[in-house]
Enzyme design. Structure first.
Site, PDB file in Angstrom:
ATOM      1  N   ARG A 258      14.104  -0.322   2.183  1.00  0.00           N
ATOM      2  CA  ARG A 258      14.476  -1.792   2.785  1.00  0.00           C
ATOM      3  C   ARG A 258      14.920  -2.672   1.688  1.00  0.00           C
ATOM      4  NH1 ARG A 258       8.626  -3.339   5.712  1.00  0.00           N
ATOM      5  NH2 ARG A 258       8.043  -3.640   3.549  1.00  0.00           N
TER       6      ARG A 258
ATOM      7  N   ASP B 194       8.765  -6.410   8.210  1.00  0.00           N
ATOM      8  CA  ASP B 194       8.028  -5.199   8.722  1.00  0.00           C
ATOM      9  C   ASP B 194       8.124  -4.888  10.186  1.00  0.00           C
ATOM     10  OD1 ASP B 194       7.041  -4.746   6.280  1.00  0.00           O
ATOM     11  OD2 ASP B 194       5.162  -6.066   6.327  1.00  0.00           O
TER      12      ASP B 194
ATOM     13  N   LYS C 176       9.848   2.104   1.055  1.00  0.00           N
ATOM     14  CA  LYS C 176       8.788   2.251   1.776  1.00  0.00           C
ATOM     15  C   LYS C 176       8.202   3.688   2.214  1.00  0.00           C
ATOM     16  CE  LYS C 176       6.694   0.238   6.193  1.00  0.00           C
ATOM     17  NZ  LYS C 176       6.932  -0.808   7.393  1.00  0.00           N
TER      18      LYS C 176
ATOM     19  N   GLY D   9       0.937  -1.166   0.071  1.00  0.00           N
ATOM     20  CA  GLY D   9      -0.141   0.043  -0.227  1.00  0.00           C
ATOM     21  C   GLY D   9       0.763   1.228  -0.018  1.00  0.00           C
TER      22      GLY D   9
ATOM     23  N   ASP E  45       0.581 -11.435   6.500  1.00  0.00           N
ATOM     24  CA  ASP E  45       1.227 -10.553   5.569  1.00  0.00           C
ATOM     25  C   ASP E  45       2.346  -9.860   5.994  1.00  0.00           C
ATOM     26  OD1 ASP E  45      -0.832  -9.282   7.237  1.00  0.00           O
ATOM     27  OD2 ASP E  45       0.092  -7.532   6.414  1.00  0.00           O
ATOM     28  N   ASN E  46       2.955 -10.184   7.264  1.00  0.00           N
ATOM     29  CA  ASN E  46       4.154  -9.740   7.737  1.00  0.00           C
ATOM     30  C   ASN E  46       5.004 -10.973   8.136  1.00  0.00           C
ATOM     31  OD1 ASN E  46       3.212  -7.154   7.967  1.00  0.00           O
ATOM     32  ND2 ASN E  46       2.507  -7.129   9.966  1.00  0.00           N
TER      33      ASN E  46
ATOM     34  N   ARG F 290       5.691 -12.909   1.045  1.00  0.00           N
ATOM     35  CA  ARG F 290       5.054 -13.348   2.289  1.00  0.00           C
ATOM     36  C   ARG F 290       4.139 -14.582   2.494  1.00  0.00           C
ATOM     37  NH1 ARG F 290       4.521  -7.577   4.038  1.00  0.00           N
ATOM     38  NH2 ARG F 290       5.729  -6.522   2.743  1.00  0.00           N
TER      39      ARG F 290
ATOM     40  N   GLY G 251      -0.214   6.127   1.555  1.00  0.00           N
ATOM     41  CA  GLY G 251       1.025   5.653   0.748  1.00  0.00           C
ATOM     42  C   GLY G 251       2.231   6.158   1.395  1.00  0.00           C
TER      43      GLY G 251
END
Length: 490
Positions: free
Chosen positions: A177, A263, A114, A94, A253-254, A184, A127
């Site tokens: 990153r 994350d 990020k 996102g 999702d992490n 993931r 965002g």
């Protein structure tokens, strides 16, 4: 490789070779007047860059998203996931945009911005990332790497005076990153819950071919993938527990398909020991407390198994693959704990000794990092030298009783003080990223002074060294630190 020309950055993008359904190609959204905050020299070396070059204006423009090198193929990936145990549906990058990958001396690394602007997966978000959370992620990524814990890395942080609304008005930032892959658990769940078996197979084949080539020849490569990811996840969490690290948002999702810490949001390092400590102010139910990280890691592997089941086609075999988690965690944590205690052998009563130690730490809310560091200074025949360690306990007679048993255990293997101290100080850090240290650096950065971010990074890059002159970074937290709260707002 050293480069001062942004357009010379040798980008490729293996993930972009997947079918278009896996991502959306798009450009980052520029930020006005970006500035350099800090960079990690060890991370830069992983992609063949010189950290001294990263402060140059054209490089800052690239790693803020204001300029895209010709060889970059920016994209945002789609994925889904379980958040706090509930299915959240489609998520995706996102506010993260993958620039591509660069080959370095230790292999290929993807570079991701990020905070680089809205994507089709932003949902209600803007965002953007803020300076506060970007500094936290940058520092912790590199601190964890220096501790020897599997993790994504952080190359640098850039900032802008553009306003971003969170709980208060803040300013924007971008953290670059790095990881071999940002795939993931939720990347697989996305296709499983959409009933797209071909896309699921395509993703699994990509991951196996690119990151687990040794599994390609297994009787069932997908089953082998599940077992290996489960094993890596268990070992990663054993590392977390051994240094008192709490992730804070262990959503699927992490969770990295490579077993990397991924994350960094509302994380925390344990200070006053409490197995039920919750580092995330948003986590009202305590799902991601320190004690729950081990079972939640296993639960997340079950979610991955469910996602891969259409490819594995054997529920009992999948369950057997998941069963490696308990032993993998136990073996790794036991190995790490023996090292932390300076024990060279394994004996029958070691578990009871460790259990009693943790109960004593819990009852006295002993500082996790200081306890293990000072334990390395214990001398077998000089109990009076225990004072700095003993002073961490309110119930000193209880500590004396445990210490007597610990000394007896050390004598059983003819432990030598000097040798043990050297070994224990090599695994028990003196310096970790305490929340208050990060907060001090953040507040100075928010006022335009980035020296403390850079100074703190330098301390955290050598967590096991004594570092004369930096003892203040290893002290007990001040009283005001107990009021710090960290949430998912970033």
């Amino acid at each position: 490789m050293s480069t001062r020309t942004a357009d010379d950055l040798p980008f490729d993008n293996a993930f972009a070779e997947l079918p278009p359904a896996f991502y959306t190609r798009l450009m980052p959204t520029p930020l006005p007047a970006p500035y350099f905050v800090a960079a990690s020299a060890p991370a830069a070396r992983l992609v063949g860059l010189d950290a001294a070059d990263l402060a140059h204006e054209d490089i800052v423009a690239v790693f803020t998203g204001n300029h895209v090198p010709p060889r970059s193929q920016p994209l945002a990936a789609v994925y889904s996931g379980h958040q706090f145990g509930h299915w959240a549906g489609q998520l995706g990058d996102g506010r993260a945009i993958l620039l591509g990958d660069i080959d370095g001396p230790e292999g290929r690394m993807e570079l991701q911005l990020k905070g680089a602007g809205m994507t089709p997966y932003s949902r209600m978000g803007d965002g953007r990332a803020v300076l506060r959370s970007s500094i936290r992620e940058f520092l912790c990524s590199e601190a964890m790497a220096a501790l020897g814990i599997p993790t994504t890395r952080a190359l640098m942080v850039t900032g802008s005076n553009k306003s971003v609304i969170r709980e208060t008005m803040e300013t924007a930032a971008v953290v670059t990153r790095m990881a071999p892959s940002f795939v993931r658990f939720g990347s697989f769940e996305h296709w499983r819950y959409r009933d797209k078996p071909e896309e699921l197979r395509t993703l699994a084949d990509y991951v196996i071919k690119t990151f687990y080539p040794d599994l390609a020849g297994a009787p069932s490569p997908y089953l082998a993938l599940l077992e290996e990811v489960t094993r890596r996840t268990a070992r990663m969490i054993a590392h977390w527990q051994s240094v008192g690290f709490m992730h804070g948002v262990m959503n699927t999702d992490n969770m990295s398909i490579l077993g990397l810490t991924l994350d960094y949001g509302p994380f925390g390092f344990m200070e006053a020991f409490d197995v039920d400590h919750i580092c995330n102010h948003t986590d009202q139910g305590g799902r991601y407390s320190y004690a729950n990280q081990v079972p939640v890691g296993h639960w997340n592997c079950y979610a991955l198994a469910n996602a891969l089941l259409p490819l594995i086609e054997d529920q009992e075999a999948a369950q057997a693959a998941l069963d490696v988690y308990v032993d993998a965690y136990g073996e790794k944590f036991d190995q790490l704990l023996h090292a932390k205690l300076g024990l060279k052998s394994t004996q029958e009563n070691d578990r009871a000794l460790a259990d009693d130690m943790f109960k004593l730490m819990q009852a006295n809310h002993v500082d996790f990092t200081l306890f293990f560091r000072r334990l390395g200074d214990l001398r077998l025949e000089e109990p009076e030298a225990d004072a700095p360690l003993r002073d961490l306990f309110l119930d000193r007679p209880a500590f004396d009783a445990w210490a007597a048993g610990y000394r007896a255990r050390l004598r059983q293997e003819d432990s030598v003080d000097a040798e043990r101290r050297l070994a224990m100080h090599a695994v028990n850090p003196k310096y970790v990223l305490r929340n208050y240290l990060a907060q001090v650096a953040i507040e100075k950065a928010q006022n335009g002074d980035f020296d403390e971010v850079r100074r703190l990074l330098g301390v955290l890059e050598r967590p096991f060294d004594e570092q004369p002159g930096n003892d203040a970074y290893a002290a007990l937290p001040p009283d005001w630190a107990s009021h710090l709260e960290v949430s998912c707002s970033s």
